[in-house]
Design an enzyme around this catalytic site. Structure first.
Site, mmCIF file in Angstrom:
data_model
loop_
_atom_site.group_PDB
_atom_site.id
_atom_site.type_symbol
_atom_site.label_atom_id
_atom_site.label_comp_id
_atom_site.label_asym_id
_atom_site.label_seq_id
_atom_site.Cartn_x
_atom_site.Cartn_y
_atom_site.Cartn_z
ATOM 1 C CG HIS A 66 -1.926 -1.134 1.179
ATOM 2 N ND1 HIS A 66 -2.893 -1.291 0.204
ATOM 3 C CD2 HIS A 66 -2.044 -2.204 2.001
ATOM 4 C CE1 HIS A 66 -3.570 -2.404 0.449
ATOM 5 N NE2 HIS A 66 -3.073 -2.972 1.521
ATOM 6 N NE ARG A 82 -12.784 -0.545 -7.801
ATOM 7 C CZ ARG A 82 -13.280 -1.088 -6.687
ATOM 8 N NH1 ARG A 82 -13.910 -2.228 -6.732
ATOM 9 N NH2 ARG A 82 -13.145 -0.473 -5.531
ATOM 10 C CG HIS A 133 -6.938 -4.548 6.877
ATOM 11 N ND1 HIS A 133 -7.149 -5.282 5.735
ATOM 12 C CD2 HIS A 133 -8.115 -3.939 7.141
ATOM 13 C CE1 HIS A 133 -8.409 -5.098 5.330
ATOM 14 N NE2 HIS A 133 -9.005 -4.296 6.167
#
EC number: 4.6.1.18
Length: 124
Positions: free
Chosen positions: A12, A85, A119
């Site tokens: 991330h 995505r 997370h």
């Protein structure tokens, strides 16, 4: 073994993106960060802020996580992010992604000592 904190960072954090403006950003990043090994990870968000700024979110606004746990935190300020995505035509091993840039508040789950993000929960 990769720690949860290190995995979060790999999946991330992209503090200094070289070519985020390119529509190819997600295709390149998902591959280079090993998020297309064995399968195409359907959705992933990269945060373009320093690791320290993202870790600091763990002491910001406490919110409930999507799964009902209470160790999620929302950033006080918006952050520069890119959502990746999977496209309809994506087929492993040729994973294909749509790149969408945004400025949003991020929500991360934190744990451990030091208390760090493990997370990525959501963007709002």
């Amino acid at each position: 073994k990769e720690t949860a904190a290190a995995k979060f960072e790999r999946q991330h954090i992209d503090s200094n993106p070289s070519s985020v403006s390119s529509s190819n950003y997600c295709n390149q990043m998902m591959k280079s960060r090993n998020l297309t090994q064995g399968r195409c990870k359907p959705v992933n968000t990269f945060v373009h802020e320093s690791l320290a700024d993202v870790q600091a979110v763990c002491s910001q606004k406490n919110v409930a996580c999507k799964n009902g746990q209470t160790n999620c935190y929302q950033s006080y300020s918006t952050m520069s992010i890119t959502d990746c995505r999977e496209t309809g035509s994506s087929k492993y091993p040729n994973c294909a992604y749509k790149t969408t840039q945004a400025k949003k508040h991020i929500i991360v789950a934190c744990e451990g000592n030091p208390y760090v993000p493990v997370h990525y929960d959501a963007s709002v």
